[in-house]
Design a protein around this motif. Structure first.
Motif, PDB file in Angstrom:
ATOM      1  N   TYR A 170       1.118   3.536  -5.789  1.00  0.00           N
ATOM      2  CA  TYR A 170       0.491   3.058  -4.554  1.00  0.00           C
ATOM      3  C   TYR A 170      -0.958   3.508  -4.465  1.00  0.00           C
ATOM      4  O   TYR A 170      -1.285   4.667  -4.757  1.00  0.00           O
ATOM      5  CB  TYR A 170       1.288   3.537  -3.345  1.00  0.00           C
ATOM      6  CG  TYR A 170       2.702   2.997  -3.355  1.00  0.00           C
ATOM      7  CD1 TYR A 170       2.965   1.687  -2.970  1.00  0.00           C
ATOM      8  CD2 TYR A 170       3.760   3.772  -3.802  1.00  0.00           C
ATOM      9  CE1 TYR A 170       4.248   1.170  -3.000  1.00  0.00           C
ATOM     10  CE2 TYR A 170       5.054   3.265  -3.842  1.00  0.00           C
ATOM     11  CZ  TYR A 170       5.281   1.958  -3.441  1.00  0.00           C
ATOM     12  OH  TYR A 170       6.548   1.453  -3.488  1.00  0.00           O
ATOM     13  N   PRO A 224       0.797  -1.234   0.000  1.00  0.00           N
ATOM     14  CA  PRO A 224       0.000   0.000   0.000  1.00  0.00           C
ATOM     15  C   PRO A 224       0.825   1.278   0.000  1.00  0.00           C
ATOM     16  O   PRO A 224       0.294   2.357  -0.248  1.00  0.00           O
ATOM     17  CB  PRO A 224      -0.811  -0.114   1.299  1.00  0.00           C
ATOM     18  CG  PRO A 224       0.060  -0.921   2.199  1.00  0.00           C
ATOM     19  CD  PRO A 224       0.768  -1.904   1.314  1.00  0.00           C
ATOM     20  N   ASP A 225       2.135   1.173   0.311  1.00  0.00           N
ATOM     21  CA  ASP A 225       2.972   2.374   0.371  1.00  0.00           C
ATOM     22  C   ASP A 225       4.433   1.989   0.151  1.00  0.00           C
ATOM     23  O   ASP A 225       4.761   0.816  -0.054  1.00  0.00           O
ATOM     24  CB  ASP A 225       2.795   3.100   1.711  1.00  0.00           C
ATOM     25  CG  ASP A 225       3.002   2.179   2.911  1.00  0.00           C
ATOM     26  OD1 ASP A 225       4.065   1.529   2.971  1.00  0.00           O
ATOM     27  OD2 ASP A 225       2.104   2.103   3.773  1.00  0.00           O
ATOM     28  N   ASP A 232      -4.390   3.306  -1.901  1.00  0.00           N
ATOM     29  CA  ASP A 232      -4.969   3.003  -0.593  1.00  0.00           C
ATOM     30  C   ASP A 232      -6.164   2.075  -0.813  1.00  0.00           C
ATOM     31  O   ASP A 232      -7.168   2.470  -1.407  1.00  0.00           O
ATOM     32  CB  ASP A 232      -5.413   4.293   0.092  1.00  0.00           C
ATOM     33  CG  ASP A 232      -5.969   4.054   1.490  1.00  0.00           C
ATOM     34  OD1 ASP A 232      -6.026   2.876   1.919  1.00  0.00           O
ATOM     35  OD2 ASP A 232      -6.362   5.034   2.143  1.00  0.00           O
TER      36      ASP A 232
END
Length: 236
Positions: free
Chosen positions: A141, A105-106, A143
């Motif tokens: 990326y 996610p990051d 979320d």
């Protein structure tokens, strides 16, 4: 008068029968199975010889280097701390599948664990292995909370969980709950469904307790999209 030699011969014969039976006893029931032996060998190896990771932006390629088949399950978890608490599920591999890709996610560093559940015996854990951060920020990326939308609300007697997920190849959606966010292994499964959009009502056993929920979406490629914990709040 009995012949003492005859009695001696009888005793010797009985001893020979007992000795033969003892030596020919079948010990196959306690012999280790092939999957047990494979697991024991793997536990003695460096973790990098059991599974490996390779990162390219948001994508992490995970490769299992040992075919543990036959087995019940192999699954992967990850977190950012490297401590085996508060991990999320990222993939479950079907028999014969030895690789998958995870989308992070990051750009931060992550730690991965692999767990093998044999046909018999306890689960065996391997890891963690760290993947470095994406220092050049090459990844794209997303979320997952903005893609996999869900919410949890409650009254004193029940909770309502609603979700709306993308039209992907979903194998199963599972909703779990617990009265605390510790020891994820003891969460209760309250729903399994194939409906990508919907809601459910969950009766609460204790009206005074707090409740947290998790959603795990298993895709047909083995990847698991996991979200939570999300506390069910009283609706205004």
């Amino acid at each position: 008068m009995k012949n003492p030699n005859a009695n001696t011969a009888i005793l010797i014969g009985l001893l020979l029968i007992l000795l033969t039976a003892s030596c020919s006893k079948d010990t196959s029931a306690v012999a280790p199975s092939s999957d047990d032996a494979k697991l024991k060998e793997a536990l003695a190896l460096p973790v990098a010889d059991v599974f490996s990771l390779e990162r390219n932006g948001e994508v992490v390629k995970c490769n299992v280097k040992i075919d543990f088949a036959p087995y019940k399950d192999i699954f992967f978890t990850r977190n950012q701390t490297g401590i085996a608490k508060k991990r999320i599920f990222v993939s479950r591999l079907k028999p014969g599948v030895l690789a998958f890709e995870d989308a992070l996610p990051d750009a931060k560093a992550y730690y991965y664990w692999m767990a093998v559940i044999p046909l018999k015996g306890p689960r065996q854990n391997f890891g963690p292995i760290r993947v470095d951060p994406d220092t050049n920020n090459k990844g794209t990326y997303v979320d997952v909370a903005t893609v996999y939308k869900w919410k949890a609300m409650r009254t004193y007697s029940k909770a309502t969980i609603a979700w709306s997920f993308p039209k992907e190849n979903i194998e199963v959606i599972e909703i779990l709950r617990k009265t605390s966010i510790t020891d994820y292994a003891k969460r209760k499964s309250v729903l399994k469904t194939l409906e990508r959009e919907g809601s459910m009502s969950d009766p609460l056993p204790d009206s005074e307790a707090d409740y947290w929920y998790w959603v795990e979406v298993t895709l047909t490629n083995g990847r698991i999209i996991a979200q939570g914990p999300l506390k069910a709040e009283f609706s205004e």
